[in-house]
Design a protein around this motif. Sequence first.
Motif, PDB file in Angstrom:
ATOM      1  N   PRO A 114       0.834  -1.208   0.000  1.00 42.58           N
ATOM      2  CA  PRO A 114       0.000   0.000   0.000  1.00 42.58           C
ATOM      3  C   PRO A 114       0.871   1.262   0.000  1.00 42.58           C
ATOM      4  CG  PRO A 114      -0.046  -1.057   2.154  1.00 42.58           C
ATOM      5  CD  PRO A 114       0.684  -1.969   1.228  1.00 42.58           C
ATOM      6  N   ALA A 115       0.319   2.295  -0.578  1.00 44.55           N
ATOM      7  CA  ALA A 115       1.050   3.572  -0.618  1.00 44.55           C
ATOM      8  C   ALA A 115       1.223   4.077   0.815  1.00 44.55           C
ATOM      9  CB  ALA A 115       0.268   4.581  -1.446  1.00 44.55           C
ATOM     10  N   PRO A 116       2.356   4.742   1.073  1.00 45.34           N
ATOM     11  CA  PRO A 116       2.578   5.235   2.435  1.00 45.34           C
ATOM     12  C   PRO A 116       1.538   6.309   2.796  1.00 45.34           C
ATOM     13  CG  PRO A 116       4.318   5.979   0.949  1.00 45.34           C
ATOM     14  CD  PRO A 116       3.462   5.036   0.193  1.00 45.34           C
ATOM     15  N   SER A 117       1.186   6.310   4.062  1.00 45.09           N
ATOM     16  CA  SER A 117       0.205   7.297   4.527  1.00 45.09           C
ATOM     17  C   SER A 117       0.848   8.694   4.562  1.00 45.09           C
ATOM     18  CB  SER A 117      -0.299   6.923   5.922  1.00 45.09           C
ATOM     19  OG  SER A 117       0.764   7.027   6.849  1.00 45.09           O
ATOM     20  N   VAL A 121       4.887   9.758   4.919  1.00 47.71           N
ATOM     21  CA  VAL A 121       5.570  10.633   3.959  1.00 47.71           C
ATOM     22  C   VAL A 121       6.184  11.820   4.691  1.00 47.71           C
ATOM     23  CG1 VAL A 121       5.209  12.167   1.978  1.00 47.71           C
ATOM     24  CG2 VAL A 121       4.120   9.910   2.021  1.00 47.71           C
ATOM     25  N   LEU A 122       5.415  12.416   5.609  1.00 46.64           N
ATOM     26  CA  LEU A 122       5.908  13.560   6.368  1.00 46.64           C
ATOM     27  C   LEU A 122       7.108  13.180   7.232  1.00 46.64           C
ATOM     28  CD1 LEU A 122       5.520  16.535   7.114  1.00 46.64           C
ATOM     29  CD2 LEU A 122       3.937  15.804   8.901  1.00 46.64           C
ATOM     30  N   LEU A 123       7.026  12.044   7.908  1.00 46.13           N
ATOM     31  CA  LEU A 123       8.146  11.590   8.741  1.00 46.13           C
ATOM     32  C   LEU A 123       9.385  11.299   7.889  1.00 46.13           C
ATOM     33  CD1 LEU A 123       6.273   9.291  11.281  1.00 46.13           C
ATOM     34  CD2 LEU A 123       7.411  11.454  11.765  1.00 46.13           C
ATOM     35  N   THR A 124       9.187  10.744   6.711  1.00 43.49           N
ATOM     36  CA  THR A 124      10.317  10.476   5.816  1.00 43.49           C
ATOM     37  C   THR A 124      10.987  11.784   5.394  1.00 43.49           C
ATOM     38  OG1 THR A 124       9.176   8.505   4.995  1.00 43.49           O
ATOM     39  CG2 THR A 124      10.995   9.330   3.664  1.00 43.49           C
ATOM     40  N   GLU A 125      10.187  12.784   5.097  1.00 45.46           N
ATOM     41  CA  GLU A 125      10.750  14.091   4.714  1.00 45.46           C
ATOM     42  C   GLU A 125      11.534  14.711   5.869  1.00 45.46           C
ATOM     43  OE1 GLU A 125       7.506  16.492   3.313  1.00 45.46           O
ATOM     44  OE2 GLU A 125       7.232  15.275   1.507  1.00 45.46           O
ATOM     45  N   ILE A 126      10.967  14.600   7.086  1.00 38.44           N
ATOM     46  CA  ILE A 126      11.659  15.139   8.261  1.00 38.44           C
ATOM     47  C   ILE A 126      12.987  14.411   8.463  1.00 38.44           C
ATOM     48  CG2 ILE A 126      11.561  15.353  10.787  1.00 38.44           C
ATOM     49  CD1 ILE A 126       8.515  15.772  10.463  1.00 38.44           C
ATOM     50  N   ARG A 127      12.983  13.105   8.324  1.00 36.33           N
ATOM     51  CA  ARG A 127      14.209  12.325   8.486  1.00 36.33           C
ATOM     52  C   ARG A 127      15.260  12.767   7.474  1.00 36.33           C
ATOM     53  NH1 ARG A 127      13.771   6.639   6.264  1.00 36.33           N
ATOM     54  NH2 ARG A 127      14.113   7.918   4.428  1.00 36.33           N
ATOM     55  N   ASP A 128      14.825  12.906   6.222  1.00 34.22           N
ATOM     56  CA  ASP A 128      15.767  13.316   5.179  1.00 34.22           C
ATOM     57  C   ASP A 128      16.330  14.716   5.454  1.00 34.22           C
ATOM     58  OD1 ASP A 128      15.297  10.882   3.965  1.00 34.22           O
ATOM     59  OD2 ASP A 128      13.875  11.670   2.470  1.00 34.22           O
TER      60      ASP A 128
END
Length: 137
Positions: A114-117, A121-128
């Motif tokens: 399933p596509a990420p919620s 997506v927001l947490l991934t951006e913050i991590r990056d």
Amino acid sequence: MKEKTGGFLAEFRKFIARGNVMDLAVGVIIGGAFKGITDSLVSDILNPILGIFAGGNEALTGLSIAVPGGGAIQLGSFINAVLNFLIMAFVIFCLVKAMNRLYRKKEEAPAAPPAPSKEEVLLTEIRDLLKAQKEEK
């Protein structure tokens, strides 16, 4: 001359070693054994039952039509052969249907993840962003 013989024998050995040939051999042997079962089913069980309806209360194989000149048309034997064929064809149909169902289940591709919620997506951006800031220092 020996090269052709050796090549031919090597090719034959390779052909025999393939799995499909062995599967076919096993199928032929099992089919021959199963034919004995269907012959018995038709001649020992179905024939007497059908003989009741054919008249004379005897096995259906005895059903024949006399022809002028002393011969006879063995109608009962023909019906036996047709019954044997229909039983074998039905069993093979069921086996092929089951094998096709089994292969279809194996070939079905697993569902795409399933596509990420939005949160992921927001947490991934913050991590990056945090990684990028860390690398700048």
